[in-house]
Design a protein around this motif. Structure first.
Motif, PDB file in Angstrom:
ATOM      1  N   SER A   1      11.711 -10.359   1.133  1.00 45.23           N
ATOM      2  CA  SER A   1      11.037  -9.578   0.097  1.00 45.23           C
ATOM      3  C   SER A   1       9.778  -8.922   0.660  1.00 45.23           C
ATOM      4  O   SER A   1       8.942  -9.562   1.293  1.00 45.23           O
ATOM      5  N   SER A   2       9.689  -7.578   0.439  1.00 49.37           N
ATOM      6  CA  SER A   2       8.544  -6.817   0.978  1.00 49.37           C
ATOM      7  C   SER A   2       7.518  -6.586  -0.132  1.00 49.37           C
ATOM      8  O   SER A   2       7.444  -5.516  -0.723  1.00 49.37           O
ATOM      9  N   ASP A   3       6.747  -7.621  -0.443  1.00 53.40           N
ATOM     10  CA  ASP A   3       5.740  -7.517  -1.494  1.00 53.40           C
ATOM     11  C   ASP A   3       4.594  -6.617  -1.038  1.00 53.40           C
ATOM     12  O   ASP A   3       4.223  -6.593   0.133  1.00 53.40           O
ATOM     13  N   PHE A   4       4.059  -5.864  -1.987  1.00 46.05           N
ATOM     14  CA  PHE A   4       2.825  -5.116  -1.704  1.00 46.05           C
ATOM     15  C   PHE A   4       1.983  -5.120  -2.978  1.00 46.05           C
ATOM     16  O   PHE A   4       2.499  -5.198  -4.094  1.00 46.05           O
ATOM     17  N   SER A   5       0.702  -5.063  -2.794  1.00 41.86           N
ATOM     18  CA  SER A   5      -0.234  -5.043  -3.931  1.00 41.86           C
ATOM     19  C   SER A   5      -0.823  -3.647  -4.065  1.00 41.86           C
ATOM     20  O   SER A   5      -0.836  -2.865  -3.124  1.00 41.86           O
ATOM     21  N   TRP A   6      -1.322  -3.349  -5.251  1.00 42.36           N
ATOM     22  CA  TRP A   6      -1.797  -1.998  -5.536  1.00 42.36           C
ATOM     23  C   TRP A   6      -2.828  -2.032  -6.657  1.00 42.36           C
ATOM     24  O   TRP A   6      -2.957  -3.032  -7.369  1.00 42.36           O
ATOM     25  N   GLU A   7      -3.544  -0.924  -6.807  1.00 45.18           N
ATOM     26  CA  GLU A   7      -4.498  -0.760  -7.919  1.00 45.18           C
ATOM     27  C   GLU A   7      -4.537   0.713  -8.295  1.00 45.18           C
ATOM     28  O   GLU A   7      -4.581   1.581  -7.434  1.00 45.18           O
ATOM     29  N   VAL A   8      -4.477   0.936  -9.608  1.00 47.19           N
ATOM     30  CA  VAL A   8      -4.555   2.294 -10.146  1.00 47.19           C
ATOM     31  C   VAL A   8      -5.894   2.434 -10.864  1.00 47.19           C
ATOM     32  O   VAL A   8      -6.269   1.566 -11.664  1.00 47.19           O
ATOM     33  N   GLY A   9      -6.613   3.497 -10.591  1.00 47.21           N
ATOM     34  CA  GLY A   9      -7.931   3.713 -11.180  1.00 47.21           C
ATOM     35  C   GLY A   9      -7.865   4.301 -12.573  1.00 47.21           C
ATOM     36  O   GLY A   9      -6.786   4.515 -13.156  1.00 47.21           O
TER      37      GLY A   9
ATOM     38  N   PHE B   1      -3.417   6.039  -7.599  1.00 45.54           N
ATOM     39  CA  PHE B   1      -3.605   4.856  -6.753  1.00 45.54           C
ATOM     40  C   PHE B   1      -4.960   4.946  -6.064  1.00 45.54           C
ATOM     41  O   PHE B   1      -5.322   5.974  -5.467  1.00 45.54           O
ATOM     42  N   VAL B   2      -5.695   3.843  -6.165  1.00 40.89           N
ATOM     43  CA  VAL B   2      -6.951   3.754  -5.437  1.00 40.89           C
ATOM     44  C   VAL B   2      -6.870   2.693  -4.351  1.00 40.89           C
ATOM     45  O   VAL B   2      -7.758   2.626  -3.488  1.00 40.89           O
ATOM     46  N   PHE B   3      -5.810   1.886  -4.406  1.00 40.59           N
ATOM     47  CA  PHE B   3      -5.623   0.870  -3.377  1.00 40.59           C
ATOM     48  C   PHE B   3      -4.126   0.576  -3.232  1.00 40.59           C
ATOM     49  O   PHE B   3      -3.398   0.469  -4.222  1.00 40.59           O
ATOM     50  N   VAL B   4      -3.687   0.427  -1.985  1.00 34.96           N
ATOM     51  CA  VAL B   4      -2.336  -0.017  -1.656  1.00 34.96           C
ATOM     52  C   VAL B   4      -2.451  -0.922  -0.438  1.00 34.96           C
ATOM     53  O   VAL B   4      -3.287  -0.665   0.457  1.00 34.96           O
ATOM     54  N   SER B   5      -1.664  -1.988  -0.393  1.00 31.32           N
ATOM     55  CA  SER B   5      -1.730  -2.933   0.727  1.00 31.32           C
ATOM     56  C   SER B   5      -1.702  -2.202   2.057  1.00 31.32           C
ATOM     57  O   SER B   5      -1.106  -1.129   2.200  1.00 31.32           O
ATOM     58  N   ARG B   6      -2.354  -2.793   3.043  1.00 35.99           N
ATOM     59  CA  ARG B   6      -2.495  -2.165   4.336  1.00 35.99           C
ATOM     60  C   ARG B   6      -1.155  -1.794   4.957  1.00 35.99           C
ATOM     61  O   ARG B   6      -1.030  -0.753   5.614  1.00 35.99           O
ATOM     62  N   ALA B   7      -0.137  -2.615   4.720  1.00 35.82           N
ATOM     63  CA  ALA B   7       1.170  -2.346   5.314  1.00 35.82           C
ATOM     64  C   ALA B   7       1.893  -1.192   4.637  1.00 35.82           C
ATOM     65  O   ALA B   7       2.930  -0.724   5.111  1.00 35.82           O
ATOM     66  N   GLY B   8       1.339  -0.708   3.509  1.00 32.09           N
ATOM     67  CA  GLY B   8       1.986   0.371   2.800  1.00 32.09           C
ATOM     68  C   GLY B   8       3.120  -0.156   1.922  1.00 32.09           C
ATOM     69  O   GLY B   8       3.256  -1.361   1.689  1.00 32.09           O
ATOM     70  N   ALA B   9       3.949   0.775   1.422  1.00 36.89           N
ATOM     71  CA  ALA B   9       5.025   0.379   0.519  1.00 36.89           C
ATOM     72  C   ALA B   9       6.127   1.418   0.570  1.00 36.89           C
ATOM     73  O   ALA B   9       5.862   2.626   0.648  1.00 36.89           O
ATOM     74  N   LEU B  10       7.373   0.922   0.546  1.00 33.62           N
ATOM     75  CA  LEU B  10       8.569   1.781   0.453  1.00 33.62           C
ATOM     76  C   LEU B  10       8.621   2.824   1.563  1.00 33.62           C
ATOM     77  O   LEU B  10       9.135   3.937   1.389  1.00 33.62           O
ATOM     78  N   GLY B  11       8.088   2.476   2.710  1.00 31.55           N
ATOM     79  CA  GLY B  11       8.102   3.404   3.833  1.00 31.55           C
ATOM     80  C   GLY B  11       6.902   4.323   3.892  1.00 31.55           C
ATOM     81  O   GLY B  11       6.743   5.089   4.846  1.00 31.55           O
ATOM     82  N   TYR B  12       6.059   4.294   2.875  1.00 28.67           N
ATOM     83  CA  TYR B  12       4.842   5.106   2.885  1.00 28.67           C
ATOM     84  C   TYR B  12       3.710   4.310   3.517  1.00 28.67           C
ATOM     85  O   TYR B  12       3.582   3.101   3.287  1.00 28.67           O
ATOM     86  N   ALA B  13       2.875   4.999   4.251  1.00 35.29           N
ATOM     87  CA  ALA B  13       1.614   4.385   4.680  1.00 35.29           C
ATOM     88  C   ALA B  13       0.683   4.326   3.478  1.00 35.29           C
ATOM     89  O   ALA B  13       0.813   5.102   2.531  1.00 35.29           O
ATOM     90  N   SER B  14      -0.232   3.376   3.512  1.00 38.63           N
ATOM     91  CA  SER B  14      -1.123   3.215   2.357  1.00 38.63           C
ATOM     92  C   SER B  14      -1.907   4.492   2.090  1.00 38.63           C
ATOM     93  O   SER B  14      -2.128   4.878   0.922  1.00 38.63           O
ATOM     94  N   ASP B  15      -2.342   5.200   3.156  1.00 36.18           N
ATOM     95  CA  ASP B  15      -3.110   6.425   2.960  1.00 36.18           C
ATOM     96  C   ASP B  15      -2.281   7.513   2.284  1.00 36.18           C
ATOM     97  O   ASP B  15      -2.852   8.393   1.608  1.00 36.18           O
ATOM     98  N   GLU B  16      -0.935   7.477   2.453  1.00 31.12           N
ATOM     99  CA  GLU B  16      -0.079   8.489   1.842  1.00 31.12           C
ATOM    100  C   GLU B  16       0.039   8.302   0.330  1.00 31.12           C
ATOM    101  O   GLU B  16       0.362   9.246  -0.403  1.00 31.12           O
ATOM    102  N   LEU B  17      -0.233   7.083  -0.162  1.00 30.41           N
ATOM    103  CA  LEU B  17      -0.105   6.809  -1.588  1.00 30.41           C
ATOM    104  C   LEU B  17      -1.437   6.914  -2.329  1.00 30.41           C
ATOM    105  O   LEU B  17      -1.453   7.250  -3.524  1.00 30.41           O
ATOM    106  N   ILE B  18      -2.511   6.590  -1.650  1.00 29.58           N
ATOM    107  CA  ILE B  18      -3.822   6.623  -2.318  1.00 29.58           C
ATOM    108  C   ILE B  18      -4.133   8.063  -2.752  1.00 29.58           C
ATOM    109  O   ILE B  18      -4.015   9.009  -1.985  1.00 29.58           O
TER     110      ILE B  18
END
Length: 568
Positions: free
Chosen positions: A135-143, A148-165
């Motif tokens: 299981s590829s868990d990731f944490s996040w926060e929406v402002g 998105f204002v925060f996404v786990s460092r490893a990213g999610a669903l193939g996206y880098a965290s910077d691509e989602l913020i």
């Protein structure tokens, strides 16, 4: 087949007159009757592949079970994996001691298919289990602005965290309008809500979302925090298992439908109907293989069963051209129909083809199921062919291939009588017995006697017309049935046959005792209402009258005269 201490061959199952042969012949799978005193065997036609287990020293496992059954005097059952010419086979073996004296009856039930199916299912389920990724868990926060204002460092669903913020969750949610509210923007605590999302590579992912909103001290909502777990692999596995279970149910329904048919020849018709219904096909056709005659012999197919409507008028040779090197499922569009076909195999040999058609496309589950069904049909076709072979053997003479006594008396003549009652035609029964045949055996041996039998058989084939019937009643006795023959024609025909039989003299045991034939003739007229037994008796009596007089001649029996019905 091996020999016992007395040097006599083991009894064969086709000796239907023996109690041992009758006992084992009625069993639908391999059956062996072992005489513990003489070490001789009686087997049925299904036991060929396991006979080697009883040659010389009996197989250790079977020997142990035999000892146990004999010592305890009761039935013993066990599941054994035994070697056969086709490889290791799983059998359920039942041993019954003290049968017909000091004999042990072995009843084998082939469980290889069931065992293999179970192993295949276990392997399939294990494969799906192994494919489930961690299981590829990731944490996040929406402002507060819904981004998105925060996404786990490893990213999610193939996206880098910077691509989602800075992006809004609904931009990567599939059909966001279906969610009210969107879990990433919920005002209430949520747990394990499934959401389908776009992956960075363009694929889709099923994500389980758990979230909780957080507020300022004055109650103003600031945003939402949560975690996601990619359960795509789990959902795919669940779906695959559901499909596999559905295929098992459909296959079980079809197999049970086949097994419920008492008459083997009805199995394929039942299978075609059940398969078409189960797979939502417009129709289904089952074909059996035939073999062309000649040097360029090749597999051909004939329709054995068909169900449904519509469909192509016929399938081309290319569609049915399966080979041992390429025995795979095939799909084509023929006359606007989506046709799928698969070869039926038994023992690695192609013995049939199943074809289904409908207007819609076939799914991957359909393709897997057709292959499973074709394997089951391969077994059913083999069973039908064995049944037909047994029927042929039960009706024919082993040496000549002619009808035997039972088939001639019990089947052929009654059928002829019934037909003549409608068209009021005549027929003649010829009883033929060879003269001085015993001397051929005594002087030249039994091989020469067999040659004489075959020579007469060939003469009779040359003598009769299409539609006439030849039977070997046993030993050197034969019978002919000639359609549409009256007394005058019967005499002429018998004279011609006697002339032809002069060729037998070359096989005589002695010049003074020439090999020939004696013929007794009885003509049947349906208007006389003569019983079959009376016709047989008249022909037999006429033949023996020749024997007692001159031999090498014929005798025409007197016409049948019904006895008056005397009332007491």
């Amino acid at each position: 087949m091996h020999t016992d201490a007395a040097g006599e061959d083991d009894a064969k199952v086709d000796d239907i007159l023996s109690p041992e042969g009758a006992l084992v012949s009625g069993y639908g799978e391999a059956a062996v009757l072992l005489n513990l005193k003489t070490a001789s065997l009686t087997t049925n036609s299904h036991a060929e592949r396991i006979e080697a287990l009883f040659e010389g020293d009996i197989n250790d496992q079977l020997a142990s079970l035999t000892q146990k059954a004999v010592d305890n005097g009761c039935v013993v059952s066990a599941n054994l994996t035994l070697p056969t010419p086709a490889g290791q086979v799983v059998f359920q073996v039942n041993l019954i001691p003290n049968v017909l004296g000091h004999q042990v009856l072995f009843l084998f039930h082939d469980q290889t298919l069931d065992s293999n199916l179970r192993d295949a299912l276990i392997e399939s389920r294990q494969r799906f289990k192994d494919l489930v990724e961690i299981s590829s868990d990731f944490s996040w926060e929406v402002g507060e602005d819904g981004c998105f204002v925060f996404v786990s460092r490893a990213g999610a669903l193939g996206y880098a965290s910077d691509e989602l913020i800075g992006r809004r969750p609904e931009e990567i949610i599939i059909s966001p309008d279906e969610y009210d509210p969107i879990p990433f923007l919920s005002d209430d605590r949520i747990e394990d809500v499934e959401v389908w999302m776009h992956r960075a590579d363009g694929g889709m992912a099923c994500v389980v979302v758990s979230a909780i909103p957080f507020n300022e001290e004055d109650g103003t909502r600031v945003g939402v925090r949560g975690v996601c777990r990619d359960v795509t692999s789990e959902r795919e596995r669940t779906t695959a298992l559901a499909h596999a279970h559905q295929r098992e149910q459909v296959l079980g329904y079809i197999v049970n439908t086949i097994r419920d048919e008492i008459n083997p020849t009805d199995m394929l018709a039942a299978a075609a109907a059940a398969t078409a219904r189960a797979m939502g096909a417009s129709g289904c056709r089952v074909l059996r293989t035939t073999l062309d005659e000649g040097e360029d012999a090749r597999l051909q197919f004939e329709i054995a069963a068909e169900f449904g409507s519509g469909g192509p008028g016929q399938f081309g040779d290319d569609f049915l051209k399966f080979s041992h090197d390429h025995p795979w499922l095939r799909e084509e569009e023929i006359e606007g129909w989506r046709v799928i076909g698969a070869p039926c195999l038994h023992g690695g040999e192609i013995n049939g083809v199943i074809c289904l058609w409908k207007r819609a496309d076939w799914t991957d589950d359909d393709r897997l199921l057709v292959n499973d069904i074709s394997n089951q049909l391969g077994i059913a076709i083999e069973q039908i062919e064995n049944h037909e072979s047994i029927l042929r053997l039960s009706r024919t003479d082993a040496m000549t291939g002619l009808l035997n006594r039972r088939a001639f008396y019990d089947e052929e003549l009654p059928r002829r009588f019934h037909r003549m009652e409608h068209d009021l035609s005549t027929g003649a029964l010829f009883y033929i017995d060879m003269d001085n045949f015993k001397m051929v055996n005594d002087v030249h041996g039994h091989l020469k006697g067999d040659e004489a039998i075959i020579t007469l058989c060939n003469l009779l084939h040359d003598f009769v017309r299409p539609g006439d019937v030849i039977s070997r009643l046993g030993g050197d006795e034969f019978a002919l049935w000639l359609d549409g023959v009256d007394e005058q024609t019967a005499v002429v025909r018998s004279q011609h046959l006697l002339k032809m039989s002069q060729k037998l003299q070359d096989l005589s045991g002695h010049p003074d005792c020439p090999l020939g034939i004696s013929i007794g003739i009885a003509v049947y007229r349906p208007e006389a209402k003569e019983p079959l037994e009376s016709l047989l008796a008249r022909a037999d009596a006429a033949m023996y009258e020749v024997k007692q007089n001159s031999k090498g001649d014929f005798c025409l029996a007197a016409p049948y005269v019904a006895k008056p019905n005397r009332e007491l």
